[in-house]
Design a protein around this motif. Structure first.
Motif, PDB file in Angstrom:
ATOM      1  N   LYS B  44       0.912  -1.734   0.006  1.00 57.86           N
ATOM      2  CA  LYS B  44       0.311  -0.388   0.099  1.00 57.86           C
ATOM      3  C   LYS B  44       0.452   1.071   0.049  1.00 57.86           C
ATOM      4  N   THR B  45       1.611   1.401   1.365  1.00 61.49           N
ATOM      5  CA  THR B  45       2.701   2.128   1.072  1.00 61.49           C
ATOM      6  C   THR B  45       3.780   2.851  -0.489  1.00 61.49           C
ATOM      7  N   SER B  46       3.909   1.431  -1.345  1.00 59.49           N
ATOM      8  CA  SER B  46       4.384   1.149  -1.884  1.00 59.49           C
ATOM      9  C   SER B  46       3.923   2.324  -3.165  1.00 59.49           C
ATOM     10  N   MET B  88       1.881  11.946   3.863  1.00 62.37           N
ATOM     11  CA  MET B  88       2.584  10.009   4.014  1.00 62.37           C
ATOM     12  C   MET B  88       2.514   9.351   5.615  1.00 62.37           C
ATOM     13  N   GLN B  89       2.844   8.726   5.628  1.00 59.46           N
ATOM     14  CA  GLN B  89       2.946   7.391   6.988  1.00 59.46           C
ATOM     15  C   GLN B  89       3.612   7.928   8.178  1.00 59.46           C
ATOM     16  N   TYR B  90       5.098   8.312   7.595  1.00 61.09           N
ATOM     17  CA  TYR B  90       5.440   9.031   7.982  1.00 61.09           C
ATOM     18  C   TYR B  90       6.315  10.051   7.609  1.00 61.09           C
ATOM     19  N   LEU B 170      -3.527   9.356   1.255  1.00 64.04           N
ATOM     20  CA  LEU B 170      -3.976   9.580   2.516  1.00 64.04           C
ATOM     21  C   LEU B 170      -2.824   8.466   3.304  1.00 64.04           C
ATOM     22  N   ASP B 171      -1.867   8.477   3.237  1.00 67.29           N
ATOM     23  CA  ASP B 171      -1.209   7.099   3.701  1.00 67.29           C
ATOM     24  C   ASP B 171      -1.047   6.451   5.226  1.00 67.29           C
ATOM     25  N   GLU B 172      -2.288   5.450   5.605  1.00 70.58           N
ATOM     26  CA  GLU B 172      -2.008   5.633   7.250  1.00 70.58           C
ATOM     27  C   GLU B 172      -2.434   7.271   7.779  1.00 70.58           C
ATOM     28  N   ILE B 173      -3.616   8.163   7.459  1.00 70.56           N
ATOM     29  CA  ILE B 173      -3.718   9.089   8.568  1.00 70.56           C
ATOM     30  C   ILE B 173      -4.035   9.441   9.137  1.00 70.56           C
TER      31      ILE B 173
HETATM   32 MG   LIG Z   1       1.800   1.522   4.406  1.00 66.12          MG
END
Ligand SMILES: [Mg+2]
Ligand SMILES: Nc1ncnc2c1ncn2[C@@H]1O[C@H](COP(=O)(O)OP(=O)(O)OP(=O)(O)O)[C@@H](O)[C@H]1O
Lengths: 433, 255
Positions: B44-46, B88-90, B170-173
C-alpha cells in the motif's frame, strides 16, 4: 609612498632594502619589527594541516612580491551606517569615517599604519603581542609585509552603540593580500565591529593566483566586551591563511561571529586565550564551500584562569567537490578551576563528492571543570528532500530550504543585525551558485 | 476546471530488484473517496510512494496518468504542482524551518510567481488550523520537529487543506490519532471532497471510513488489488478478517 608595478625578488640579503622601499612611511621601530619577521620568514615552516593539502611550492618559496599601484579614488562600496567606517584596498586607505561623538570619547578608529605613526605609544606595546610572528611562514609574512589594516582603540568605560565597519578589499591584479588589524579595548568598554574581506573591482584583469595572509589581534581589558563579526568572500583563486587571536582579561567577553565563504584553500586559526578569571569566549563559525573550495578551520579556546567560560559552535555546508575540516580545540589548563566549556560542530554535505569533517578536541588538565562537545557530519536527508518536493518545491528550492533550516538556528542568533543579514545574503549566493 | 482523474493501469513496481506491486489497476475521480486496505507489507505504501514519484520505487510496467498527463514522465515536484498530494505514513522533520514558512513556500511554488499575500495566507492558515483543532503555535514550530505522532498526522492534513490538491493519497493518516482526532481529521478531509477533489485513503481501520464514507473500497494482497466493492466491503472485512479475502482469492484462482 610611491608604488609602481613591479616584481620584487626577495632574498635574505635584500629584504631589508625592499622593506625600506615598500614601507618608507613607517616609523623606524615598525621597520625594525618588519625586518625581524622577514629575517625569520625564510627558515620557518609552511603552516600545514593534517587533512589539507596546501601547495607548499607556492607558499614555501614566496620570494616574489608583486605590487601594482592602488589608485586613491577607487569607487568601492561603503556601507550606510551611523557608526565608524574604515575602507581599505591593500595599502590604500579609501575611507576613514569616525563619528565626532566617538572621537570626543577618545575612541580611535584609523588605519593601523597611521596609528603606528601617530599613536605609537598605544600601538607598539600591543602590536604583535597576541600572535607570535615566529610561529610559521604565514605569520612571519604577515608580520613583515602587512600592507595595512584597521586599528580600533576604545578607552576605559566607553560603550560604542553603532557597529564599526571595516572593509578590506583585495584587488584582482594583486597577487598578495596581507591585511593586519589590531583591536584594543580598555576596561569595561564595549564595541561591535564588523570586519569584511571582499574582492574589489578596479577594472584590472585578475592575476591567476593570490596568496593571502590575514591577521587580527585583539586585547580585552577587564570587563571589556567585543562583538566581532566577519565575512570572508575572497575569490577562489586566493589561497588564504587567516589568523585571529584574542587575549581576554578578567570578566571580559569576546563574541566571535565569523562567516567563511570564499578562498580556494583557506587555512584559518582563531585562538582565544582566557588569561584572567571569569573571561568568556563565545565563538560562532559558519562556513560554506562550493566548487573545489577547501576550508580548514581551527577554533581554539584556551582556559588559563579559573571560572573561564567558552562556547564554540561550528556549522558548515559543503557542496560540489568542496571539502572542510572544522577542528574545535578546547584546552583547559591546570588551575583553571570551575571553568565551563562547550563545543558543537555540525556539517551538512549536499553532494556525494563533498566532504566535511568535524573534529572536536578537548585537552583538559584540571579536574574541577565542566566540558562537553558534540559533533556530527552528514549528507542531506533524502527523505526530507522527497517530502519537500512532494509539496511542490523544486529540488533546488528544497535544498535551499533544508540548508536555511540547518543554518537558521545559528545565523538567526547573531545579534548584530547588519551582520546577520549579510551572512544570509552570502549563504543565499552560495546556495544558488 | 474539469474534474480530476487519476488512472493507474497495470502498475508493476520493484524495490531493490524485488517486485512489490504486481499489476495494480485503479481509477480515482473527483468527488470520489476510495479506500485501500490490506495486510501489512502488501504494497500500500509502495503504491502511494510510487504515485508521488519516490526514486526508490522503480516502475517496471504499466502507466499512471493524472488528468491524462503521464505522471511517470514528471518529477516529484511537477506531480505535486499538477495537483497530486501524498500525506505520508512517516512525515519527515525539517529542522530550522517553521511550519508557516514551509507552507507559504509550498503554496507559492504552485502559484508560479503570483505569491500569496501574507495576510491572506495567515487567515487561511488559521482557519485550517481551527478546523483541525490545532494550536496556532504549531505554525511557528519547526516542521514536524518534536511533534507527537498524532500531531504530525494533523500537520499532514493541514498541508492538504492549504495546498488544495486535486487528488490526495493519504497513507495511514489515522494511525496514531486518538479517537477524537480521527473524527477531526476525517471531517477536514471530507470538507475537501467535491467535483475538484478526490482521495485515496489507505487505512487499516474501519473507524475513519465511518466518517469519510468511501464509495469504493479496495483490498490489496501481495501487490495486487484482489477485491473491490462499496463501503460494505470494509464492514465485511472488519467482521471476517483478511483470511476470508485470501481464501476467496484462492477459490477464484487469483485476481
Ligand atoms: Mg504502509
Ligand atoms: N526500501 C525497501 N527495501 C526492501 N523492501 C522494501 C522496501 N520498501 C518496501 N519494501 C517491501 O515491500 C513490501 C511492501 O511494503 P509497503 O510498505 O508498501 O507495505 P504496506 O502495505 O504499506 O504495509 P503496512 O500496512 O505495514 O504499512 C514489504 O514486504 C516491504 O518489506
Amino acid at each position: 609612498m610611491a608604488l609602481s608595478s613591479q616584481t620584487l625578488t626577495v632574498t635574505p640579503e635584500n629584504v631589508a632594502n625592499h622593506l625600506r622601499d615598500q614601507f618608507a612611511s613607517d616609523p623606524e621601530w615598525l621597520l625594525a619589527r618588519r625586518r625581524e619577521a622577514m629575517a625569520a620568514y625564510f627558515a620557518l615552516p609552511v603552516p600545514t594541516r593534517e587533512r589539507t593539502a596546501f601547495n607548499a611550492d607556492r607558499s614555501g618559496a614566496i620570494t616574489g612580491f608583486e605590487s601594482a599601484p592602488v589608485p586613491a579614488d577607487l569607487p568601492l562600496p561603503v556601507p550606510e551606517t551611523r557608526g565608524g567606517v574604515l575602507s581599505m584596498a591593500h595599502d590604500r586607505v579609501l575611507v576613514t569615517r569616525q563619528p565626532a561623538a566617538l572621537a570626543r570619547e577618545g575612541v580611535i578608529l584609523t588605519d593601523l599604519r597611521s596609528a603606528c605613526r601617530m599613536q605609537p605609544e598605544l600601538v607598539a606595546p600591543h602590536l604583535g603581542s597576541v600572535i607570535d610572528a615566529a610561529h610559521d611562514k604565514s605569520q612571519a609574512l604577515n608580520a613583515g609585509w602587512w600592507h595595512n589594516g584597521g586599528f580600533l582603540y576604545v578607552p576605559a568605560g566607553v560603550r560604542v552603540a553603532d557597529p564599526v565597519i571595516w572593509l578590506h578589499y583585495h584587488l584582482p591584479d594583486q597577487p598578495g593580500f596581507f591585511p593586519r588589524s589590531l583591536i584594543v579595548l580598555e576596561e569595561d568598554s564595549e564595541v561591535v565591529l564588523i570586519d569584511y574581506y571582499s574582492e574589489g573591482e578596479n577594472g584590472s584583469a585578475p592575476v591567476s593566483r593570490t596568496l593571502a595572509a590575514m591577521t587580527v589581534e585583539v586585547k580585552l581589558g577587564s570587563g571589556a566586551r567585543l562583538h566581532y563579526g566577519s565575512i570572508e568572500q575572497l575569490s577562489e583563486t586566493t589561497d588564504a591563511f587567516v589568523h585571529r587571536s584574542a587575549l581576554a582579561g578578567a570578566h571580559s567577553a569576546i563574541f566571535w561571529n565569523v562567516g567563511v565563504f570564499g578562498a580556494g584553500v583557506e587555512i584559518s586559526r582563531q585562538s582565544t586565550r582566557l588569561v584572567e578569571p571569569g573571561a568568556e569566549n563565545h565563538s560562532v563559525s559558519v562556513f560554506f564551500g562550493s566548487g573545489r573550495q577547501h576550508h580548514d578551520i581551527d577554533v581554539v579556546s584556551i582556559h588559563d584562569a579559573p571560572h573561564t567560560v567558552s562556547t564554540m559552535v561550528g556549522k558548515g555546508v559543503m557542496k560540489g567537490r568542496a571539502q572542510s575540516v572544522f577542528t574545535g580545540i578546547t584546552e583547559i589548563r591546570r588551575g583553571a578551576r570551575g571553568s565551563n566549556a562547550r563545543q558543537r560542530e555540525q556539517t551538512l554535505m549536499l553532494s556525494d563528492d563533498a566532504r566535511a569533517d568535524a573534529i572536536p578536541s578537548l585537552l583538559i588538565d584540571e579536574n574541577d571543570v565542566f566540558a562537553a562537545h558534540s559533533a556530527s557530519a552528514g549528507p542531506i536527508d533524502q527523505a526530507a528532500l522527497f517530502y519537500l518536493m512532494a509539496r511542490g518545491l523544486s529540488e533546488e528550492a528544497a535544498v535551499r530550504m533544508i540548508v536555511q533550516g540547518f543554518l537558521a538556528p545559528v545565523i538567526d542568533n547573531i545579534s548584530i543585525d547588519d551582520l546577520r543579514q549579510q551572512v544570509w545574503v552570502a549563504v543565499e549566493r552560495k546556495v544558488s551558485e | 476546471m474539469a474534474t480530476p482523474v487519476l488512472v493507474v493501469d497495470d502498475l508493476h513496481v520493484a524495490v531493490d530488484g524485488k517486485e512489490i506491486l504486481k499489476g495494480v489497476n485503479l481509477t480515482v475521480h473527483g468527488n470520489e473517496v476510495h479506500a485501500v486496505m490490506g495486510p501489512n507489507g502488501t504494497g500500500k505504501t509502495s503504491l502511494a510512494q510510487t504515485l508521488m514519484g519516490h526514486p526508490r520505487y522503480v516502475v517496471t510496467q504499466g502507466q499512471i496518468t493524472l488528468d491524462g498527463q503521464d505522471l511517470l514522465a514528471m518529477r516529484v515536484d511537477q506531480r505535486a504542482r499538477a495537483g497530486l498530494f501524498l500525506a505520508m505514513q512517516y512525515p519527515s522533520e525539517i529542522s530550522g524551518v517553521t511550519t508557516a514558512n514551509f507552507l507559504r513556500t509550498a503554496i507559492n511554488a504552485r502559484r508560479q510567481g503570483n505569491a500569496v499575500g501574507l495576510k491572506v495566507f495567515r487567515d487561511e492558515l488559521e482557519e485550517a488550523m481551527d478546523l483541525l483543532q490545532m494550536d496556532h503555535q504549531f505554525a511557528n514550530r519547526y516542521v514536524n520537529e518534536g511533534f507527537s505522532g498524532g500531531e504530525k498526522k494533523r500537520n499532514e492534513l493541514l498541508q492538504l487543506l492549504l495546498l488544495k490538491p486535486r487528488i490526495a493519497i493519504l497513507d495511514e493518516i489515522d494511525s496514531g490519532l486518538d479517537i477524537d482526532a480521527v473524527k477531526v481529521v476525517a471531517q477536514g478531509l471530507k470538507s475537501m471532497v467535491g467535483p475538484e477533489f478526490g482521495a485515496l485513503v489507505i487505512t487499516h481501520y474501519q473507524r475513519i471510513l465511518n466518517y469519510v464514507r468511501p464509495q469504493f473500497v479496495h483490498i490489496m494482497v501481495d501487490g495486487r488489488i484482489v477485491k473491490s466493492g462499496d463501503y460494505h466491503l470494509a464492514e465485511e472485512l472488519d467482521a471476517k478478517g483478511y483470511d476470508w479475502v485470501r481464501a476467496a482469492e484462492t477459490i477464484s484462482g487469483g485476481a
